[in-house]
Write an enzyme that holds these catalytic residues in place. Structure first.
Site, PDB file in Angstrom:
ATOM      1  N   SER A   1      -9.656   1.754   2.532  1.00 25.59           N
ATOM      2  CA  SER A   1      -8.914   2.552   1.840  1.00 25.59           C
ATOM      3  C   SER A   1      -7.999   1.548   1.104  1.00 25.59           C
ATOM      4  O   SER A   1      -7.343   2.300   0.073  1.00 25.59           O
ATOM      5  CB  SER A   1      -8.184   3.495   2.484  1.00 25.59           C
ATOM      6  OG  SER A   1      -7.285   2.821   3.620  1.00 25.59           O
TER       7      SER A   1
ATOM      8  N   SER B   1     -10.022  -0.786   6.738  1.00 24.00           N
ATOM      9  CA  SER B   1      -9.397  -0.633   5.464  1.00 24.00           C
ATOM     10  C   SER B   1      -8.596  -1.630   5.123  1.00 24.00           C
ATOM     11  O   SER B   1      -8.307  -1.811   3.837  1.00 24.00           O
ATOM     12  CB  SER B   1      -8.416   0.668   5.363  1.00 24.00           C
ATOM     13  OG  SER B   1      -9.063   1.830   5.412  1.00 24.00           O
TER      14      SER B   1
ATOM     15  N   LYS C   1       0.898  -1.340   0.083  1.00 22.90           N
ATOM     16  CA  LYS C   1      -0.078   0.050   0.014  1.00 22.90           C
ATOM     17  C   LYS C   1       0.989   1.295  -0.075  1.00 22.90           C
ATOM     18  O   LYS C   1       1.908   1.261   0.706  1.00 22.90           O
ATOM     19  CB  LYS C   1      -0.894  -0.007   1.180  1.00 22.90           C
ATOM     20  CG  LYS C   1      -1.912   1.137   1.379  1.00 22.90           C
ATOM     21  CD  LYS C   1      -2.915   0.845   2.366  1.00 22.90           C
ATOM     22  CE  LYS C   1      -3.975   1.925   2.592  1.00 22.90           C
ATOM     23  NZ  LYS C   1      -4.683   1.793   3.613  1.00 22.90           N
TER      24      LYS C   1
HETATM   25  N1  GLN Z   1     -13.322   3.961   6.225  1.00 24.19           N
HETATM   26  C1  GLN Z   1     -12.795   4.502   7.023  1.00 24.19           C
HETATM   27  C2  GLN Z   1     -12.215   5.700   7.014  1.00 24.19           C
HETATM   28  O1  GLN Z   1     -12.835   6.291   6.228  1.00 24.19           O
HETATM   29  C3  GLN Z   1     -11.564   3.693   7.547  1.00 24.19           C
HETATM   30  C4  GLN Z   1     -10.327   3.888   6.971  1.00 24.19           C
HETATM   31  C5  GLN Z   1      -9.103   3.322   7.188  1.00 24.19           C
HETATM   32  O2  GLN Z   1      -9.125   1.929   7.898  1.00 24.19           O
HETATM   33  N2  GLN Z   1      -7.761   3.400   7.029  1.00 24.19           N
HETATM   34  O3  GLN Z   1     -11.827   6.381   7.876  1.00 24.19           O
END
Ligand code: GLN
Length: 517
Positions: free
Chosen positions: A154, A178, A79
């Protein structure tokens, strides 16, 4: 068998035994990236030359009879939130476009030391804020099961590249879901380890008390292989745990007799898509057939999870992102555009100019900060900075941030109480299968509610895994989530592996991944 059809465990075994060269394995995945990623956009950068060079060096080592690392020859996608000294690290933000870190994240260093081959950096929501990958400054990722749909986020690029067999395994990060949510929406297996199990050093910080790095792969067995390399204490991360790393792959076969899995009836309320509910109930039945006992439990504060998360995460983010001001870090606005007398100029005093002395210099500096941040950050990141800054401000700190911390404590207590009665908690990862690109991007609240089933794991600091448990009639994968007490990753992986021996959902591949004739 083609390298892209092999499990990661089989691939490293084949390389070790000399049945497959690291070079051939790497070339096979690079070829797939070249062929497929134009449609998927899972990678922000591909290091073709570096990967081939590393692979050739591993083959050379083997020829000379030198010892090989445990991941020798395994292509890994990382990532773009993790620092890599030899590849750009952008966090999918214009703010960091072109940034080359001076060092490797601890996880990346461990992968290299284990002789893995890093093939490229994957697309994501900007600074890991989002659940659809639509917040990337470099275009959304397309779900390999249906290119008009989101892969989740994400870590959407990491999930999509594994789903389309462009890499056998990938590294993701999970602050509120994410790793698990995109794994669920792309039909792969993703593990969020216990907070502190994996070093965060060199992970671009989003919300430091929630962030955790973890493996994404096609099966629990492959996740176990990767976790064994990346987990473990790092003196460079003060929050990393000192407890020893068990051999995660060693105990996967042990049957589930006697394991108690909690089922939360409130998970099945309004909003859960009936097809998802059905597949999740079927998964509970499969676990029962595998010898586990299913016990209904209550998580009384879970419904406060999203509200609590969306205070704590933005508060921490607003502080972490303060460093991107164009001077210390990040994109700097063009000097030519920094005239203090421009409309909207900050503390500009007409006539004073932007010279390097007195108020003119100061106003030009502040102007530079403001413009750099205005240009560098995308709309969702700005929204979070504003939410967090507001909730941390003197007048509202107690009402919002301090209160959220108290609710976080209650949520954590729910888990401690539940784990007195059960060994694992099961349920859906997401309320629906993959949604259409654009379907929720205009409605931040609808996007935040996507995280309903995943954020509490991070607030409690425990581990969770997600894996496919069925498909919708339209052919989209449905995910199942298991959560476990702190450091119970061996049980999470074992339960998932046992399930994957009884079912073949995790073996299904999207049509786009099929080999051309
Ligand atoms: N969807 C969540 C957010 O927008 C989680 C994101 C994540 O785990 N990085 O914050």
């Amino acid at each position: 068998m083609q390298p892209s059809d092999m499990s990661a465990v089989d691939l490293v075994t084949a390389v070790r035994h000399g049945d497959l060269t690291a070079l051939r394995a790497t070339e096979a995945f690079l070829e797939r990236i070249e062929r497929l990623d134009g449609q998927i956009n899972a990678f922000l950068s591909v290091d073709r030359e570096g990967a081939l060079r590393t692979a050739a060096a591993i083959d050379e080592k083997r020829k000379k009879g030198q010892p090989l690392g445990p991941l020798a020859g395994l292509p890994v996608a990382v990532k773009d939130a993790l620092c890599t000294f030899d590849q750009p690290t952008t966090c999918a933000s214009k703010m960091l476009a072109g940034f080359r870190p001076p060092y490797d994240a601890e996880v990346v260093a461990r992968l290299r030391a284990a002789d893995a081959v890093i093939v490229g950096k994957t697309n994501m929501d900007e600074f890991a804020m989002g659940g659809s990958n639509e917040n990337s400054a470099f275009g959304p990722v397309h779900n390999p099961w249906d290119l008009t749909r989101a892969p989740g986020g994400s870590s959407g690029g990491s999930a999509a590249c594994v789903a389309a067999d462009m890499a056998p395994v990938a590294i993701g990060s999970d602050t509120g879901g994410s790793i698990r949510q995109p794994a669920g929406l792309c039909g792969i297996t993703g593990l969020k380890p216990t907070y502190g199990r994996v070093s965060r050093r060199g992970l671009v910080a989003f919300a430091s008390s929630l962030d955790q790095i973890g493996p994404m792969a096609r099966s629990a067995g492959d996740c176990a292989l990767l976790l064994e390399t990346i987990a473990g204490h790092d003196p460079g991360d003060a929050t990393s745990l000192e407890s020893p790393v068990p051999p995660y792959g060693a105990d996967l076969d042990r049957p589930l007799e006697g394991v108690r899995i909690g089922r939360v009836p409130a998970h099945f309320g309004a909003g859960l898509c009936p097809e998802v509910a059905h597949a999740v109930e079927e998964a509970f039945a499969a676990f029962r057939a595998a010898g586990a006992t299913i016990i209904d439990i209550d998580m009384p504060h879970a419904d406060a999870g999203v509200a609590t998360y969306y205070l704590i995460a933005p508060c921490e983010a607003s502080s972490n992102l303060a460093r991107y001001d164009g001077a210390h870090y990040g994109h700097r606005a063009e000097p030519g555009r920094l005239h203090p007398a421009e409309p909207g100029g900050h503390r500009a005093e007409p006539g004073k100019g932007s010279g390097a002395s007195g108020g003119g210099f100061e106003s030009a500096l502040v102007e530079m900060y403001c413009r750099s941040r205005a240009e560098g950050f995308g709309p969702e990141v700005k929204r979070r900075i504003m939410l967090g800054t507001y909730a941390l401000s003197a007048g509202y700190y107690d009402a919002y941030y301090a209160k959220a911390l108290k609710v976080r404590r209650l949520i954590r207590q729910d888990y401690l109480d539940a784990f007195e009665k059960v060994d694992l908690i099961g349920g859906p990862v997401s309320a629906t299968a993959a949604f259409k690109l654009g379907e929720k991007s205009g409605d931040p609240l609808a996007m935040y509610l996507v995280d309903l089933y995943t954020v509490c794991t991070n607030l409690a600091g425990v581990g969770g895994i997600s894996f496919p448990c069925g498909f919708t009639k339209g052919g989209l994968p449905i995910g199942f989530q298991l959560q476990a007490p702190a450091l119970a990753e061996p049980l999470l992986l074992r339960a998932t592996d046992r399930y994957q021996h009884l079912t073949d959902w995790h073996r299904r591949r999207p049509a786009i991944a099929a080999r051309p004739r």
